[in-house]
Enzyme design. Structure first.
Site, PDB file in Angstrom:
ATOM      1  N   ASP A   1      -6.801 -25.973 -12.826  1.00 42.85           N
ATOM      2  CA  ASP A   1      -6.603 -25.056 -11.699  1.00 42.85           C
ATOM      3  C   ASP A   1      -5.131 -24.745 -11.471  1.00 42.85           C
ATOM      4  O   ASP A   1      -4.796 -23.752 -10.819  1.00 42.85           O
ATOM      5  CB  ASP A   1      -7.213 -25.667 -10.433  1.00 42.85           C
ATOM      6  CG  ASP A   1      -7.269 -24.680  -9.281  1.00 42.85           C
ATOM      7  OD1 ASP A   1      -7.756 -23.559  -9.505  1.00 42.85           O
ATOM      8  OD2 ASP A   1      -6.811 -25.013  -8.180  1.00 42.85           O
TER       9      ASP A   1
ATOM     10  N   MET B   1      -8.914 -21.425  -2.487  1.00 40.44           N
ATOM     11  CA  MET B   1      -8.307 -20.108  -2.288  1.00 40.44           C
ATOM     12  C   MET B   1      -7.222 -19.790  -3.314  1.00 40.44           C
ATOM     13  O   MET B   1      -6.661 -18.696  -3.291  1.00 40.44           O
ATOM     14  CB  MET B   1      -7.692 -20.030  -0.889  1.00 40.44           C
ATOM     15  CG  MET B   1      -8.706 -20.106   0.242  1.00 40.44           C
ATOM     16  SD  MET B   1      -9.896 -18.741   0.216  1.00 40.44           S
ATOM     17  CE  MET B   1      -8.816 -17.336   0.439  1.00 40.44           C
ATOM     18  N   ARG B   2      -6.933 -20.728  -4.212  1.00 39.05           N
ATOM     19  CA  ARG B   2      -5.860 -20.463  -5.170  1.00 39.05           C
ATOM     20  C   ARG B   2      -6.192 -19.272  -6.059  1.00 39.05           C
ATOM     21  O   ARG B   2      -5.317 -18.498  -6.440  1.00 39.05           O
ATOM     22  CB  ARG B   2      -5.566 -21.706  -6.007  1.00 39.05           C
ATOM     23  CG  ARG B   2      -4.406 -21.513  -6.973  1.00 39.05           C
ATOM     24  CD  ARG B   2      -4.027 -22.782  -7.716  1.00 39.05           C
ATOM     25  NE  ARG B   2      -3.287 -23.696  -6.847  1.00 39.05           N
ATOM     26  CZ  ARG B   2      -3.710 -24.896  -6.485  1.00 39.05           C
ATOM     27  NH1 ARG B   2      -4.887 -25.329  -6.905  1.00 39.05           N
ATOM     28  NH2 ARG B   2      -2.981 -25.671  -5.712  1.00 39.05           N
ATOM     29  N   ALA B   3      -7.466 -19.109  -6.397  1.00 41.61           N
ATOM     30  CA  ALA B   3      -7.869 -17.998  -7.267  1.00 41.61           C
ATOM     31  C   ALA B   3      -7.536 -16.657  -6.621  1.00 41.61           C
ATOM     32  O   ALA B   3      -7.054 -15.735  -7.298  1.00 41.61           O
ATOM     33  CB  ALA B   3      -9.355 -18.088  -7.577  1.00 41.61           C
TER      34      ALA B   3
END
Length: 677
Positions: free
Chosen positions: A193, A274-276
């Protein structure tokens, strides 16, 4: 210094080049993971990228590359007085797979810290990579403790070195680029990730393109400088385009409509966190700047999704990265011009093939194959009928059955090898390791890496008067230093020996068995084990998968495993013995765990049961830890798997007992061969 291969001379690999260039335009994208087979220019492209990066202004003499415009107030070489900075080329720092912790984060001179009270710090690779590129080749083979340090630095933008109360901190913001061959094993989800983008590369199948690759490579090998000169103009033009895109980047507009498309896409593909969303937004902005536009379009969002989402959709190591592009287009259309339907963007209904981009090692179940195993399934009484008789309705006598799908994997109880090992770092069995809890102290052999402070002070204290101590610090000599001994966990070689004979061929039964083995494979992935797979049926045993770190390869072999025929149990155990004998020569420090998955029946040849018993005792005599997963089911049970476990000197567990949430008891450490019963 050797002349790097020009970036513009790379043939094909459009996704790879685009992913790297977007990070050059906007380092905030977060790096790129390059996945692909060997020999596909992965490392060549990464090393060539550094020549295109803009120069970096640094404080003169600072070992930590502080920006003269805003120097790090906590820099170990600071504080920095106001002075004109100097420019240097951006660095590409390579992290070797076998690097030590000290090489990565830096090292403190513990002897000077104790005796003089000074922080004598030697920077590591994280300091060298600050404001540059940190490149990890074969990143999937990196040791766990180094992965943890990378995660911390990437998350905080700083590296901390703390030992025995002495602490040093420095900035460490870098573009993380990793390359890997998926056949050698997958990455931990936490590290996966951290890569902003991922690209898949493979060798071209076009003859003309392959010819051009060879032609250019031979020309470069013959005259690297001359070859680079011929591409200098293209390199310069690309460098100018990157610089122009960087200037344009702050002016690119990310509208609310585009943000809705990004959010809807991430929600539709059910990515975690929420990183995506953030990475997609930054990537789409970089794409617009790279194209020379000041507004992000739907095409930018689509391309950003293809680069930033595939590796974030994986639910377990058996899932291959990938996106269903039809579903992506539908989601973008629904969230695009119209401003209403925001509630129906996750998958409307059961799958429908929507998430299927990359496939996976756990295949979709059909026609009731997901029925959980039970002790009273009507199609398998488990009573041993004579070999070759149709003891299950619909099963041909002695015939080969088509592969059946695996049941849903579950969380298993931990099986571990007894005793204290010294193998590669992992998460299964107890071992002496560089990391873990401190259990004692010894005199260091070679360089001191882990100081045992109390033991060192205790060794130095009696000599202070003789040594003429007068100041605040201890008078410490080399002979006083003590190395801490630590106990942690190691990874093991988990060798699966799976019975694929006719006695296991009942459809629901084999589905449950495959589900159990997949569950153990998932556990092996999480505990950083090597795995191997031996199967036996008919007249012989086969090594379906030699020992490897690629757990998903084992899952793929298991998925296609057919069943049928007799049960050459002895052949399976002897084949496993051969595999373990070779592995002991290749990797003597990695201890094996033998997992035999069978109902315990042995047929075919003279005295098959006696032969299986002798093969089991052979493993026991060599101290191989073992566990037998008893697949016998039904009302009448013969306990043959338990007999086999006693011959092996191991433990027998049923499929139900294997589950972590089972109420049935299970000894945590498998009884080693040779221990008293």
């Amino acid at each position: 210094m050797s002349t790097p291969y020009p970036f513009t001379a790379i043939v094909g690999q459009d996704d790879l080049r685009l992913g790297l260039l977007l990070n050059a335009v906007s380092p905030a994208v977060g790096g790129v993971l390059v996945r692909g087979e060997k020999g596909t220019a992965k490392s060549t492209a990464v090393r060539a990228l550094a020549a295109l990066m803009p120069e970096v202004p640094v404080v003169p003499g600072c070992r930590f590359s502080c920006d003269p415009g805003s120097p790090d107030p906590a820099c170990p070489d600071g504080p920095h007085a106001e002075a004109a900075g100097v420019s240097r080329a951006a660095r590409t720092v390579e992290l070797p797979v076998g690097a030590s912790e000290d090489r990565l984060v830096g090292a403190l001179d513990i002897e000077r810290a104790l005796s003089e009270g000074v922080k004598a710090f030697e920077p590591g690779l994280l300091a060298d990579a600050h404001r540059g590129i940190l490149y990890v080749d074969e990143v999937n083979l990196l040791h766990d403790h180094l992965v943890d340090l990378l995660l911390d630095a990437a998350a905080m933008g700083a590296s901390y070195v703390e030992r025995e109360g002495v602490s040093v901190r420095h900035a460490a913001r870098f573009l993380l680029v990793g390359t890997m061959n998926p056949e050698e094993g997958e990455l931990r989800p936490q590290l996966l990730d951290r890569f902003g983008l991922t690209v898949e590369v493979s060798a071209s199948r076009d003859t003309d393109e392959r010819v051009e690759v060879v032609r250019r490579r031979l020309a470069y090998d013959d005259d690297p400088e001359g070859f680079a000169t011929r591409w200098a103009e293209e390199e310069g033009a690309l460098r100018e385009r990157i610089a122009a895109a960087r200037v344009l980047l702050p002016r690119v507009v990310l509208s609310d409509g585009v943000l809705r498309q990004i959010a809807a896409t991430c929600a539709a593909f059910e990515v975690d966190g929420m990183r995506a969303d953030i990475v997609m937004a930054r990537t789409a902005t970089a794409l617009a700047a790279w194209a020379g536009r000041e507004e992000v379009t739907a095409d930018d969002v689509r391309q950003a999704a293809l680069l930033s989402l595939p590796h974030r959709r994986r639910r377990n190591p058996f899932d291959a990265p990938g996106l269903d592009e039809d579903k992506l287009d539908r989601t973008l259309d629904e969230a695009g011009p119209q401003e209403d339907g925001s509630d129906d963007d996750p998958d409307p209904g059961p799958d429908g093939g929507g998430d299927g981009g990359g496939g996976g090692g756990v295949p979709p179940q059909a026609d009731g194959d997901r029925t959980p195993p039970s002790a009273s399934q009507s199609d398998d009484t488990s009573s041993p009928a004579p070999e070759g008789t149709p003891d299950t309705p619909g099963r041909p006598a002695g015939g080969e059955q088509q592969p059946v799908a695996a049941a849903e994997p579950f969380r298993t109880k931990m099986l571990s090898v007894p005793g204290l090992g010294e193998g590669a770092a992992g998460r299964r069995s107890r071992a002496r390791t560089e990391h873990g809890r401190t259990t004692g102290a010894v005199r260091p052999q070679g360089a001191l890496t882990k100081l045992h402070l109390a033991a060192t002070v205790q060794a130095a204290a009696p000599h202070q008067r003789v040594r003429g101590r007068s100041g605040r610090g201890l008078v410490v000599r080399r002979d006083d230093l003590r190395q801490a001994t630590r106990e942690g966990r190691e990874g093991n070689l988990v060798l699966f020996v799976v019975d694929a004979s006719g006695s296991m061929a009942a459809r629901q039964r084999m589905s449950a068995v495959k589900g159990a083995v997949l569950s153990l494979l998932l556990d092996a992935y999480q505990r950083r084990d090597k795995v191997g797979l031996v199967t036996f049926r008919g007249k012989e045993a086969d090594v379906a998968l030699p020992p490897t770190s690629s757990v998903d390869a084992a899952a793929a072999r298991l998925e296609s495993l057919p069943t049928g025929g007799r049960t050459p149990l002895a052949a399976g155990l002897l084949k496993a013995h051969d595999v373990l004998r070779v592995e002991r020569l290749r990797d003597p420090s990695r201890r094996p765990l033998l997992v035999v998955v069978t109902d315990g029946r042995a047929t075919g040849g003279p005295e098959p049961v006696a032969l299986a018993g002798r093969a089991g005792r052979l493993h026991r005599s060599e101290g191989t830890a073992s566990v037998v997963v008893d697949c016998e089911s039904g009302y009448v049970r013969l306990g043959l798997a338990g007999e086999l476990a006693r011959e092996l000197g191991g433990t027998a567990v049923t499929l139900d007992e294997l589950r972590a949430d089972s109420i049935a008891g299970l000894v945590k450490d498998v009884t080693a061969a040779g221990r008293a019963a």
